[in-house]
Design a protein around this motif. Structure first.
Motif, mmCIF file in Angstrom:
data_model
loop_
_atom_site.group_PDB
_atom_site.id
_atom_site.type_symbol
_atom_site.label_atom_id
_atom_site.label_comp_id
_atom_site.label_asym_id
_atom_site.label_seq_id
_atom_site.Cartn_x
_atom_site.Cartn_y
_atom_site.Cartn_z
ATOM 1 N N ARG A 106 -5.869 9.730 -0.664
ATOM 2 C CA ARG A 106 -6.879 8.701 -0.941
ATOM 3 C C ARG A 106 -8.286 9.269 -0.790
ATOM 4 N NH1 ARG A 106 -3.116 5.428 2.154
ATOM 5 N NH2 ARG A 106 -2.182 3.836 0.809
ATOM 6 N N ARG A 107 -8.520 9.987 0.294
ATOM 7 C CA ARG A 107 -9.863 10.494 0.550
ATOM 8 C C ARG A 107 -10.234 11.629 -0.405
ATOM 9 N NH1 ARG A 107 -9.863 12.757 5.330
ATOM 10 N NH2 ARG A 107 -7.678 12.433 5.863
ATOM 11 N N LEU A 108 -9.257 12.415 -0.829
ATOM 12 C CA LEU A 108 -9.531 13.451 -1.825
ATOM 13 C C LEU A 108 -9.830 12.834 -3.188
ATOM 14 C CD1 LEU A 108 -6.787 16.024 -0.808
ATOM 15 C CD2 LEU A 108 -9.250 16.442 -0.755
ATOM 16 N N TYR A 109 -9.053 11.831 -3.579
ATOM 17 C CA TYR A 109 -9.320 11.154 -4.850
ATOM 18 C C TYR A 109 -10.715 10.533 -4.850
ATOM 19 C CZ TYR A 109 -4.922 11.225 -7.534
ATOM 20 O OH TYR A 109 -3.851 11.584 -8.315
ATOM 21 N N ASP B 42 9.961 5.565 5.319
ATOM 22 C CA ASP B 42 9.333 4.500 4.538
ATOM 23 C C ASP B 42 8.442 3.626 5.415
ATOM 24 O OD1 ASP B 42 9.237 2.677 2.059
ATOM 25 O OD2 ASP B 42 9.965 1.322 3.623
ATOM 26 N N ILE B 43 8.935 3.260 6.586
ATOM 27 C CA ILE B 43 8.147 2.400 7.475
ATOM 28 C C ILE B 43 6.912 3.137 7.982
ATOM 29 C CG2 ILE B 43 8.169 1.221 9.709
ATOM 30 C CD1 ILE B 43 11.054 0.401 9.105
ATOM 31 N N HIS B 44 7.058 4.423 8.284
ATOM 32 C CA HIS B 44 5.879 5.203 8.684
ATOM 33 C C HIS B 44 4.837 5.205 7.568
ATOM 34 C CE1 HIS B 44 6.653 6.774 12.633
ATOM 35 N NE2 HIS B 44 7.855 7.191 12.302
ATOM 36 N N GLY B 45 5.302 5.290 6.319
ATOM 37 C CA GLY B 45 4.367 5.244 5.202
ATOM 38 C C GLY B 45 3.640 3.916 5.127
ATOM 39 N N LYS B 46 4.343 2.832 5.382
ATOM 40 C CA LYS B 46 3.715 1.508 5.381
ATOM 41 C C LYS B 46 2.699 1.384 6.519
ATOM 42 C CE LYS B 46 7.422 -1.282 3.233
ATOM 43 N NZ LYS B 46 8.321 -0.285 2.675
ATOM 44 N N ILE B 47 3.061 1.879 7.701
ATOM 45 C CA ILE B 47 2.124 1.847 8.830
ATOM 46 C C ILE B 47 0.867 2.639 8.485
ATOM 47 C CG2 ILE B 47 1.777 2.591 11.221
ATOM 48 C CD1 ILE B 47 4.780 2.039 11.678
ATOM 49 N N THR B 48 1.061 3.805 7.872
ATOM 50 C CA THR B 48 -0.078 4.628 7.471
ATOM 51 C C THR B 48 -0.972 3.891 6.493
ATOM 52 O OG1 THR B 48 1.117 6.691 7.831
ATOM 53 C CG2 THR B 48 -0.743 6.774 6.328
ATOM 54 N N ASP B 49 -0.381 3.175 5.539
ATOM 55 C CA ASP B 49 -1.181 2.399 4.591
ATOM 56 C C ASP B 49 -2.104 1.437 5.329
ATOM 57 O OD1 ASP B 49 -0.157 3.599 2.350
ATOM 58 O OD2 ASP B 49 1.261 2.003 1.874
ATOM 59 N N PHE B 50 -1.566 0.725 6.310
ATOM 60 C CA PHE B 50 -2.389 -0.248 7.037
ATOM 61 C C PHE B 50 -3.419 0.449 7.926
ATOM 62 C CE2 PHE B 50 1.545 -2.981 6.479
ATOM 63 C CZ PHE B 50 0.999 -3.720 5.441
ATOM 64 N N GLN B 51 -3.046 1.562 8.545
ATOM 65 C CA GLN B 51 -4.028 2.327 9.313
ATOM 66 C C GLN B 51 -5.169 2.812 8.429
ATOM 67 O OE1 GLN B 51 -1.045 5.021 11.627
ATOM 68 N NE2 GLN B 51 -3.004 5.155 12.688
ATOM 69 N N SER B 52 -4.847 3.061 7.163
ATOM 70 C CA SER B 52 -5.833 3.611 6.233
ATOM 71 C C SER B 52 -6.654 2.535 5.542
ATOM 72 C CB SER B 52 -5.131 4.474 5.179
ATOM 73 O OG SER B 52 -4.426 5.533 5.792
ATOM 74 N N GLU C 35 6.144 -3.414 -10.433
ATOM 75 C CA GLU C 35 7.379 -2.704 -10.737
ATOM 76 C C GLU C 35 7.572 -1.636 -9.668
ATOM 77 O OE1 GLU C 35 7.558 -1.089 -14.596
ATOM 78 O OE2 GLU C 35 7.260 -2.990 -15.625
ATOM 79 N N HIS C 36 8.666 -1.726 -8.949
ATOM 80 C CA HIS C 36 8.859 -0.888 -7.770
ATOM 81 C C HIS C 36 9.381 0.496 -8.111
ATOM 82 C CE1 HIS C 36 7.793 -3.909 -4.967
ATOM 83 N NE2 HIS C 36 8.345 -3.300 -3.943
ATOM 84 N N HIS C 37 8.602 1.255 -8.832
ATOM 85 C CA HIS C 37 8.999 2.622 -9.118
ATOM 86 C C HIS C 37 7.928 3.538 -8.543
ATOM 87 C CE1 HIS C 37 11.834 0.558 -11.483
ATOM 88 N NE2 HIS C 37 11.118 0.436 -12.571
ATOM 89 N N TYR C 38 8.236 4.163 -7.424
ATOM 90 C CA TYR C 38 7.303 5.082 -6.804
ATOM 91 C C TYR C 38 7.260 6.382 -7.602
ATOM 92 C CZ TYR C 38 7.508 1.989 -2.763
ATOM 93 O OH TYR C 38 7.436 0.905 -1.938
ATOM 94 N N ALA D 27 -2.799 0.942 -5.478
ATOM 95 C CA ALA D 27 -3.880 1.660 -6.154
ATOM 96 C C ALA D 27 -3.642 3.168 -6.121
ATOM 97 C CB ALA D 27 -5.221 1.314 -5.512
ATOM 98 N N LEU D 28 -3.154 3.680 -4.994
ATOM 99 C CA LEU D 28 -2.887 5.115 -4.896
ATOM 100 C C LEU D 28 -1.759 5.511 -5.841
ATOM 101 C CD1 LEU D 28 -3.246 7.896 -3.559
ATOM 102 C CD2 LEU D 28 -1.592 7.159 -1.822
ATOM 103 N N GLU D 29 -0.672 4.734 -5.829
ATOM 104 C CA GLU D 29 0.458 5.045 -6.694
ATOM 105 C C GLU D 29 0.043 5.041 -8.165
ATOM 106 O OE1 GLU D 29 2.029 3.465 -2.861
ATOM 107 O OE2 GLU D 29 0.428 2.908 -4.244
ATOM 108 N N ALA D 30 -0.793 4.063 -8.535
ATOM 109 C CA ALA D 30 -1.247 3.976 -9.924
ATOM 110 C C ALA D 30 -2.116 5.173 -10.297
ATOM 111 C CB ALA D 30 -2.017 2.676 -10.140
ATOM 112 N N ARG D 31 -2.973 5.615 -9.368
ATOM 113 C CA ARG D 31 -3.835 6.764 -9.660
ATOM 114 C C ARG D 31 -3.004 8.035 -9.840
ATOM 115 N NH1 ARG D 31 -9.145 8.540 -8.499
ATOM 116 N NH2 ARG D 31 -9.741 6.349 -8.584
ATOM 117 N N ILE D 32 -2.021 8.225 -8.984
ATOM 118 C CA ILE D 32 -1.177 9.414 -9.114
ATOM 119 C C ILE D 32 -0.418 9.386 -10.433
ATOM 120 C CG2 ILE D 32 0.813 10.635 -8.163
ATOM 121 C CD1 ILE D 32 -0.109 9.732 -5.384
ATOM 122 N N ALA D 33 0.164 8.231 -10.757
ATOM 123 C CA ALA D 33 0.934 8.120 -11.995
ATOM 124 C C ALA D 33 0.063 8.386 -13.219
ATOM 125 C CB ALA D 33 1.568 6.738 -12.086
ATOM 126 N N ALA D 34 -1.210 7.983 -13.147
ATOM 127 C CA ALA D 34 -2.106 8.123 -14.295
ATOM 128 C C ALA D 34 -2.678 9.527 -14.432
ATOM 129 C CB ALA D 34 -3.248 7.116 -14.182
#
Length: 292
Positions: free
Chosen positions: A143-146, A176-186, A201-204, A250-257
């Motif tokens: 996120r911070r690099l983008y 997965d849960i650690h990733g969710k916690i990180t999202d909220f910390q961020s 659409e739940h496709h990571y 937003a992060l997932e969309a940026r990476i996909a794009a």
């Protein structure tokens, strides 16, 4: 890691030019015999350096990575090479060649992200270090690099094989849960996570589409685990995400794009590497990946 570290490090150090590359290994306080193995390898290879005296400075993965940036003596740093992976012969120097060919066309410092292999100028990594956000610090870092327009994503095939560190179902759920916690910390908002669960659409990244029953189960799982992760994040240190990434997805969309295969990247940025000069593994991972 004691059972994998020697084979993994040999796969790195034996494939690179010792005059051009140093391999810096930061020990985070291991007690399984890894330190003895590192001392033996350090004595064998002139370009391998083990950092064994800074384990009391942090107890998290991103902190060890930050120490490696500080300890590195080169202008560039290849990072996130794991000591539970065996790297295919030639892929490290092939990846570096792609980076430098791209660097000649890009007028700013950038972090080239691949699958299990990344490279950036050391100065950029010192300016944008990892934060202590649990077990998913990569997401916060991206996120911070983008936000600085400093992340370029190369989509490619496998450059390594696991030496046995595979996640079972419990491990996958924990990650997965650690990733969710990180999202909220961020700084990702709770309600954006709930909206994303219900409507997105739940496709990571790199994830295959699911059948309808599995999709329903995934949404129910997320509706249960996002509130749990949010509550777990409340007492933890917060790091404000750039405004554009405070919405879940937003992060997932940026990476996909923005992620590109090597041929797509060559066409977009106007450079070309000579794949005939790559290793066999490098040609398969980088040059032929778009055709698979």
């Amino acid at each position: 890691m004691a059972e994998t570290i020697e084979e993994s490090l040999r796969s790195m150090v034996e494939q690179v030019d010792e005059e051009l590359y140093e391999v810096v290994v930061v020990d985070g306080g291991s007690t399984d015999g890894s330190r003895d193995i590192l001392r033996e390898l350090e004595a064998e290879f002139d370009n391998l350096r083990a950092v064994l005296d800074r384990s009391d400075e942090c107890d998290w993965l991103g902190g060890d990575r930050n120490i490696s940036f500080e300890e590195s003596r080169g202008e560039y740093v290849l990072e996130s090479l794991d000591t539970d992976d065996y790297y295919h012969e030639g892929v490290i120097e092939d990846f570096v060649e792609i980076f430098h060919a791209l660097e000649a066309q890009v007028d700013r410092p950038f972090f080239l992200s691949g699958r299990g292999m990344n490279i950036a100028p050391r100065g950029l990594l010192l300016d944008v270090p990892y934060y202590d956000v649990g077990g998913a610090e990569d997401r916060d870092h991206w996120r911070r690099l983008y936000a600085r327009d400093a992340l370029i994503w190369l989509d490619h095939g496998h450059v390594s094989d696991s030496l046995g560190y595979d996640f079972d179902l419990r491990g996958e759920i924990s990650r997965d849960i650690h990733g969710k916690i990180t999202d909220f910390q961020s700084g990702v908002s709770f309600w954006s996570a709930i909206r994303w669960t219900l409507h997105h659409e739940h496709h990571y990244i790199f994830e295959r589409p699911r059948s309808l029953p599995r999709e329903v189960l995934k949404r129910l799982y997320d509706l249960a685990t996002f509130p749990y992760a949010y509550l777990k994040s409340l007492p933890l240190e917060r790091h404000e995400a750039p405004a554009e990434f405070q919405r879940k997805g937003a992060l997932e969309a940026r990476i996909a794009a923005t992620r590109m295969t090597l041929p797509e990247m060559e066409a977009h940025y106007g450079f070309q590497v000579d794949c005939d000069e790559f290793s066999e593994a490098g040609r398969k991972a980088f040059c032929e990946y778009a055709d698979t």
